[in-house]
Motif scaffolding. Structure first.
Motif, short mmCIF file in Angstrom:
data_model
loop_
_atom_site.label_atom_id
_atom_site.label_comp_id
_atom_site.label_asym_id
_atom_site.label_seq_id
_atom_site.Cartn_x
_atom_site.Cartn_y
_atom_site.Cartn_z
N UNK A 250 0.89 -1.27 -0.12
CA UNK A 250 0.19 -0.06 0.25
C UNK A 250 0.72 1.60 0.18
N UNK A 251 1.75 1.40 0.85
CA UNK A 251 2.53 2.63 0.59
C UNK A 251 3.27 2.81 -0.60
N UNK A 252 3.79 2.07 -1.52
CA UNK A 252 3.78 2.43 -2.75
C UNK A 252 2.63 3.20 -3.76
N UNK A 253 1.76 3.51 -3.65
CA UNK A 253 0.40 3.98 -3.70
C UNK A 253 0.85 5.42 -3.08
N UNK A 254 1.16 5.24 -2.35
CA UNK A 254 1.71 7.20 -1.49
C UNK A 254 3.28 7.26 -1.92
N UNK A 255 3.43 6.86 -3.14
CA UNK A 255 5.12 7.67 -2.99
C UNK A 255 6.31 7.13 -2.30
N UNK A 256 5.69 6.22 -1.45
CA UNK A 256 6.92 5.49 -0.35
C UNK A 256 7.11 4.36 -0.76
N UNK A 257 8.48 4.30 -0.52
CA UNK A 257 9.12 2.71 -0.76
C UNK A 257 9.44 1.98 0.30
N UNK A 258 9.59 0.36 0.03
CA UNK A 258 9.09 -0.37 1.45
C UNK A 258 9.73 -1.78 1.06
#
Length: 268
Positions: A10-18
């Motif tokens: 989900x964080x990828x949808x908000x521009x975060x790399x995990x």
């Protein structure tokens, strides 16, 4: 109750790399919290798993099965879909779990070809949220309770009567529990059942805005507060006399009733 066990992308949808390892760990931590909660409540549920998660965490799948829960398919990957993934994910999950996989739920409740679902060998599909949410769902034309499409039993997520307010995971984060219980009770009286779905990552702390980039309406009441909310909801439902079951058990009961009705129907 159903839980969508997936890599936490989900964080990828908000521009975060995990990292993928952290995606798996967050989902696993949440799944362990769910299993503990269900164990203490003596409740059985359905876990819609991606094949990708199962391949990396077969030990978690084994625990889910050993504790009497159902394994269903959530596709092969959470953020990538090809038609062939329908059959491939089913075979992988059956091999890892040692159980028959009867059900499917598309990632993010996106549309899927029911003829392909049938060809892949699924008995039921729970991929419809029969409501309207801007940018996500527009399903007011779909039935709000179970129906058949292309020979596949459709089990939509529960919504309230009349206005079809969604009784899904986000509602449990943002609405008061008394309001959720009131709408759930109304839906249960109207439909005779509830079909609720959540994600393991909701049962972990998601408040680190810098790291995950999630808006407040998603991170609100995540982690321990969410565990307590679901625990309270289960206790309330039991006090109302509601019985909990796996989705495949519900599907089997519907199909048996349908068979009886068709058998008793007069010949034209």
């Amino acid at each position: 109750m159903g839980f969508d066990v997936e890599e936490f992308d989900l964080p990828l949808e908000y521009g975060r790399s995990i990292s993928f390892d952290e995606q798996l760990q967050i989902s696993t931590n949440g799944t362990n919290s769910i299993l503990k909660l269900l164990r203490s409540a003596n409740v059985k549920a359905t876990f819609f798993c991606t094949a990708n998660y199962a391949l990396h965490k077969p030990d978690v799948i084994a625990i889910i099965v050993n504790e009497g829960h159902e394994i269903a398919s959530h596709g092969y990957f959470h953020s990538d879909f090809k038609t062939e993934h329908l059959k491939q994910s089913k075979l992988v999950l059956e091999d890892i779990s040692g159980t028959e996989v009867m059900g499917f739920r598309m990632a993010r409740m996106m549309p899927v070809d029911e003829a392909e679902i049938k060809m892949a060998g699924y008995t039921y599909n729970s991929s419809i949220n029969p409501t309207w949410l801007p940018g996500r769902y527009n399903n007011f034309d779909k039935p709000r309770t179970w129906f058949y499409d292309q020979g596949v039993l459709q089990i939509p997520a529960s919504v309230s009567p009349l206005i079809r307010f969604p009784l899904f995971w986000l509602s449990f984060h943002n609405l008061s529990l008394p309001l959720i219980k009131w709408m759930s009770s109304a839906a249960y009286r109207k439909d005779g059942y509830l079909n609720l779905y959540f994600h393991p990552w909701e049962f972990t702390n998601l408040h680190n805005k810098e790291k995950y980039g999630l808006p407040g309406y998603i991170s609100k009441n995540s982690g321990e507060p969410f565990i307590l909310r679901i625990k309270g909801f289960i206790e309330w439902a039991k006090s109302k006399g509601y019985e909990f079951s796996r989705t495949n058990d519900f599907a089997s009961s519907v199909m048996k009733k349908q068979t009886v009705i068709e058998t008793l129907a007069p010949v034209q």
